[in-house]
Scaffold this active site. Structure first.
Site, short mmCIF file in Angstrom:
data_model
loop_
_atom_site.label_atom_id
_atom_site.label_comp_id
_atom_site.label_asym_id
_atom_site.label_seq_id
_atom_site.Cartn_x
_atom_site.Cartn_y
_atom_site.Cartn_z
N GLY A 43 31.59 32.61 47.55
CA GLY A 43 32.43 32.62 48.73
C GLY A 43 33.65 31.74 48.72
O GLY A 43 34.25 31.47 49.77
N SER A 44 34.09 31.30 47.54
CA SER A 44 35.26 30.42 47.52
C SER A 44 36.51 31.12 48.05
O SER A 44 37.30 30.52 48.78
CB SER A 44 35.51 29.85 46.12
OG SER A 44 35.84 30.86 45.20
N ASN A 45 36.68 32.40 47.72
CA ASN A 45 37.84 33.14 48.27
C ASN A 45 37.70 33.35 49.77
O ASN A 45 38.68 33.25 50.51
CB ASN A 45 38.02 34.48 47.56
CG ASN A 45 38.81 34.35 46.28
OD1 ASN A 45 39.76 33.59 46.20
ND2 ASN A 45 38.42 35.11 45.27
N ILE A 92 32.19 50.68 47.74
CA ILE A 92 32.48 50.97 49.15
C ILE A 92 32.26 52.46 49.38
O ILE A 92 32.84 53.30 48.69
CB ILE A 92 33.92 50.58 49.51
CG1 ILE A 92 34.18 49.10 49.20
CG2 ILE A 92 34.22 50.89 50.97
CD1 ILE A 92 33.31 48.13 49.94
N ASN A 135 41.31 44.49 48.09
CA ASN A 135 40.47 43.81 47.11
C ASN A 135 41.32 42.94 46.21
O ASN A 135 42.50 43.23 45.99
CB ASN A 135 39.72 44.86 46.26
CG ASN A 135 38.74 44.23 45.30
OD1 ASN A 135 38.02 43.30 45.64
ND2 ASN A 135 38.69 44.74 44.09
N HIS A 137 41.16 41.73 42.27
CA HIS A 137 40.48 41.96 40.99
C HIS A 137 40.94 40.90 40.01
O HIS A 137 42.14 40.63 39.90
CB HIS A 137 40.80 43.37 40.46
CG HIS A 137 40.06 43.67 39.20
ND1 HIS A 137 38.72 43.98 39.21
CD2 HIS A 137 40.45 43.68 37.91
CE1 HIS A 137 38.32 44.18 37.95
NE2 HIS A 137 39.36 44.00 37.15
N ASP A 183 38.72 50.04 41.31
CA ASP A 183 39.93 49.37 40.83
C ASP A 183 41.10 50.29 40.53
O ASP A 183 41.95 49.97 39.71
CB ASP A 183 39.60 48.52 39.59
CG ASP A 183 38.52 47.49 39.87
OD1 ASP A 183 38.52 46.93 40.98
OD2 ASP A 183 37.68 47.25 38.99
#
Length: 191
Positions: free
Chosen positions: A14-16, A90, A104, A106, A147
């Protein structure tokens, strides 16, 4: 413009997600309202426990249920979904309901090192094995294919020939922490 409400989907540390919450905490036009995780043991849940935002933990079966996700997110009045280390595909229903509103990050310069199985340390190992001279991040919209959505921004970093995959990961994560929230803000506000 009404306040744009964000849901962050995260599966891991969860750092982002924490950086996003901090960036938008006092923002006049964008607010994080929900954290959703498919992992009850995800570090992100502990890290945001004191934040005044809804925390939703779902199973992997529920993560594959587009209708359920739409219902959960619409109850929160969410306008945009941000994927911050979310390791589930998703569902098409959710992509259709939030067309061009799922973003997102990547950990590579797409289209290189994208697709199924290309996440986390796996990406950095592939970059090292390919002897790439640079890598970075791609911030992109989510479509039906892993992606392959429209890239909104790329940011690069040099890969030293002696960098191990962990050092590459550290460099890339620094880019994520510096640019992800800013690029989300730019996209949402169209500035």
């Amino acid at each position: 413009m009404k306040t744009q409400r964000l849901a962050i989907f995260a599966s891991g540390n969860g750092s982002n997600a924490v950086r996003l919450i901090e960036h938008f905490r006092n923002h006049p036009e964008i607010k994080v309202v929900t954290i959703l995780s498919n992992n009850k043991n995800a570090g992100v849940i502990e890290k945001v426990k004191n934040e005044n935002i809804e925390k939703l933990v779902i199973t992997n079966d529920e993560a594959a249920n587009g209708k359920l996700l739409i219902d959960l997110i619409q109850k929160q009045g969410v306008d945009y979904i941000i994927l911050a280390g979310y390791l589930r595909k998703i569902p098409a229903e959710l992509i259709n309901a939030f067309e061009e509103k799922i973003i997102n990050v990547h950990p590579a310069l797409l289209p290189k090192f994208g697709g199924k199985g290309m996440y986390g340390i796996h990406v950095h190992q592939a970059v090292k094995e390919a002897r790439e001279k640079e890598t970075g991040i791609s911030i992109h919209l989510v479509n039906q294919n892993f992606d392959e959505g429209r890239v909104l921004a790329r940011h690069k970093v040099i890969v030293d020939e002696f960098d191990e995959k962990e050092e590459i990961q550290r460099k890339v994560q620094a880019l994520e922490h510096h640019f992800f929230a800013k690029e989300i803000e730019k996209y949402i506000l169209k500035k």
